[in-house]
Design an enzyme around this catalytic site. Structure first.
Site, short mmCIF file in Angstrom:
data_model
loop_
_atom_site.label_atom_id
_atom_site.label_comp_id
_atom_site.label_asym_id
_atom_site.label_seq_id
_atom_site.Cartn_x
_atom_site.Cartn_y
_atom_site.Cartn_z
N ARG A 143 0.61 -1.40 -0.32
CA ARG A 143 0.14 0.04 -0.51
C ARG A 143 1.09 1.33 0.26
O ARG A 143 1.61 1.00 0.94
CB ARG A 143 -0.76 0.20 1.77
CG ARG A 143 -1.70 1.46 1.10
CD ARG A 143 -3.23 1.33 2.43
NE ARG A 143 -3.88 0.16 2.22
CZ ARG A 143 -4.77 0.21 1.42
NH1 ARG A 143 -5.03 1.60 0.77
NH2 ARG A 143 -5.79 -0.78 0.91
N GLY A 146 2.93 11.20 3.89
CA GLY A 146 1.91 12.44 3.32
C GLY A 146 0.93 12.12 2.11
O GLY A 146 -0.05 11.09 2.71
N ASP A 153 18.87 -11.22 47.81
CA ASP A 153 18.32 -12.98 48.84
C ASP A 153 18.55 -12.63 50.76
O ASP A 153 17.77 -12.95 51.09
CB ASP A 153 18.87 -13.76 48.81
CG ASP A 153 18.31 -14.92 48.87
OD1 ASP A 153 16.85 -15.49 49.30
OD2 ASP A 153 18.94 -15.78 49.79
#
Length: 590
Positions: free
Chosen positions: A114, A118, A527
């Site tokens: 396609r 602009g 931890d």
């Protein structure tokens, strides 16, 4: 002569090709483009090329090409009244560059193109581009999206060139509204283009209408009336949040639900039409009407899971998502002389970075505008990142991926053996109580700082066991440091800095070893301290220096940084609190 040689050496190819494909093939070879005959043959024979599939299994076969940044309208949701700053002419893709990129995409499985802008009709060589694209092997549809202002005089020649589908942008059927939104007159020209396209027999004619609350939401039924005796689609599009327009949740957007409700109130029940693959619109039909009504709900019902689109901007950048800010520069790549295989690698690498869903939220996006390829405002600066002096576009290629996008280990056999070093850092943001315990070695699990250093050192040496595709390296140095903020800051929490320096004599760098050691040290510290502070955060993991490869940067000297304490803390002789455990925290430096 080359075309004749091609037919002599590839008769089986022509025998196994349909008459339409054979005709297209002949026109392609004898066109003005005249590509190298061997390259053309190879492209046509590459039936084993993997399709363009991203990490989420979406197959991409639809390419939108912006031909220009110029537009003859100034639609309020698209660009400011004064227009946008255009790219220099030499930055825009030429006819040959557009066709070459389209040919590469066609070999990768793209079958629909396609043309957009602009405004594409402002491109002087539009008809020639359409004809060349139509002749590309594998391209079944060439379509165009236009505002229709300057289309009527070009439409017959565009149809003869091969244009078969047309989308017209039209936001109002009232002349004064049209002019107020577009900042230009021209509604009669658009309607004339619509009727001419229907008379010429285009197989697909669609009207794209951006619905805006308080502007054209009262024209929904007026647009639907166009489908009474016209075989065309009216597609209502939800207002999208691009930079420069005004978009707040509930302020201007008309949702699909509201638009359908307005149509049902006027016409009663609408007939739902069966969905098509990779559709963007839900289609409906008013009973007894010829045309169809569609709703594109990019905001309220995103169709990202079936997205099959790629976008090529007028200045040659590949966008894998309309709303994404990330772009891959293909223009500079082809002007640097790369071959088609390199372009394929760039495309597949970009596609692997496509997210599962677009980033549009109720906020302004600094993305490219809806129908122009030039940004309306200077984009906000990206997150701070050290940029290497030697960094080029080639650094954006993911070398750990093959042409099909599968992971692989990079071959470093030809690289020289050098002494390679790297240093990484990260921070652990902690609260005041935990910081006091770290200073006094009072963490319940023991000396967290020393354990984190040992864990980071071990992890750096075993990086290849933890990170797939990492080369196993024999490190000559793996040094992890954990540094607390200065004593003056102990009134509150702070950032604990973790660094890891790695060194090896090898053919590849040790950045991953440094990063692994640094991150595991921070995780170990997290931890051991989570029982005291559950709101810790590990932040800012990064490489701060490297040497020995084709690039060296950063300060690799072992300096004490301003704002942090000494690397070896003084021996703690304070009395033990009841139940407190103690191990010297400078054990590694004895």
């Amino acid at each position: 002569m080359k075309a004749k040689m091609f037919y002599l050496f590839y008769p089986k190819l022509l025998q196994n090709t349909s008459s339409y494909q054979t005709f297209s093939l002949k026109r392609f070879i004898n066109s003005d483009l005249k590509p190298n005959i061997k390259e053309t043959a190879n492209l046509l024979l590459r039936n084993d090329v993997p399709p363009l599939v991203d990490l989420y299994g979406r197959k991409h076969d639809y390419l939108r090409i912006s031909l220009t940044e110029k537009c003859n309208l100034r639609c309020q949701y698209c660009m400011p009244a004064e227009g946008v700053k255009l790219s220099p002419r030499d930055k825009i893709l030429s006819n040959e560059e557009v066709l070459r990129l389209a040919r590469v995409f066609a070999t990768l499985g793209i079958n629909k193109i396609r043309l957009t802008g602009g405004e594409p009709t402002l491109r002087k060589d539009l008809v020639n581009i359409v004809q060349e694209l139509t002749n590309l092997h594998g391209i079944s549809t060439v379509a165009m999206t236009t505002n229709g202002i300057a289309l009527t005089r070009k439409l017959p020649s565009l149809q003869r060139a091969g244009l078969s589908a047309l989308n017209l942008s039209l936001d109002s059927l009232k002349p004064e509204r049209f002019e107020r939104m577009a900042r230009r007159p021209g509604l009669p020209h658009v309607l004339a283009s619509m009727d001419l396209a229907l008379q010429l027999g285009f197989k697909s004619v669609k009207i794209n209408t951006v619905l805006m609350k308080g502007f054209n939401d009262d024209e929904i039924c007026d647009f639907i009336e166009l489908t009474r005796d016209r075989d065309m689609d009216i597609r209502f599009i939800e207002f999208m949040p691009f930079s420069g327009n005004r978009w707040e949740k509930g302020e201007r957007m008309v949702s699909e639900k509201d638009a359908i409700s307005a149509a049902i109130e006027r016409y009663g029940d609408l007939i739902p039409l069966p969905p098509t693959p990779c559709r963007t619109a839900t289609l409906w039909q008013v009973p007894g009407y010829t045309g169809r009504v569609g709703f594109i709900s990019s905001m309220t019902k995103p169709f990202c899971s079936t997205c099959n689109r790629l976008r090529l901007t007028a200045d040659g950048n590949l966008k894998v998502c309309l709303f994404g800010e990330s772009e891959t520069n293909l223009r500079d790549a082809i002007r640097a002389g790369v071959n088609d295989d390199d372009i394929e690698t760039l495309v597949r690498s970009a596609l692997r970075r496509k997210l599962p869903r677009h980033a549009a939220e109720p906020r302004r996006l600094q993305a490219r505008a809806f129908c122009t390829s030039a940004p309306q405002q200077p984009p906000s600066p990206p997150p701070t990142r050290r940029r290497l002096p030697q960094e080029t576009e080639e650094d954006g290629v993911m070398t750990h991926l093959d042409k099909s996008g599968r992971a692989r280990m990079v071959d470093v056999g030809e690289k020289p053996v050098t002494v390679r070093t790297a240093e990484a850092e990260c921070y652990l943001v902690v609260g005041a109580r935990l910081l006091r315990l770290l200073r006094s070695s009072g963490v319940p699990k023991g000396d967290a700082l020393t354990v984190a250093q040992v864990a980071g050192t071990m992890a750096a040496k075993r990086t290849s066991d933890l990170i797939p595709m990492c080369h196993p390296l024999a490190l000559t140095l793996a040094r992890v440091r954990v540094m607390l903020p200065k004593e003056s800051e102990r009134g509150g929490g702070g950032r604990v800095r973790v660094t890891c320096q790695a060194r090896a004599t090898a053919k590849t760098g040790v950045e991953m070893e440094a990063l692994t050691g640094c991150s595991v040290a921070a995780l170990t510290l997290y931890d051991m301290c989570k029982s005291v502070d559950k709101n810790m955060q590990i932040t800012d993991l990064k490489v701060i220096s490297k040497t020995g490869g084709k690039s060296s940067w950063g300060d690799v000297e072992e300096k004490e940084e301003e704002g942090f304490g000494p690397k070896v803390r003084e021996h703690d002789t304070s009395p033990h609190a009841p139940g407190e455990t103690y191990v010297p925290t400078n054990l590694l430096y004895f």
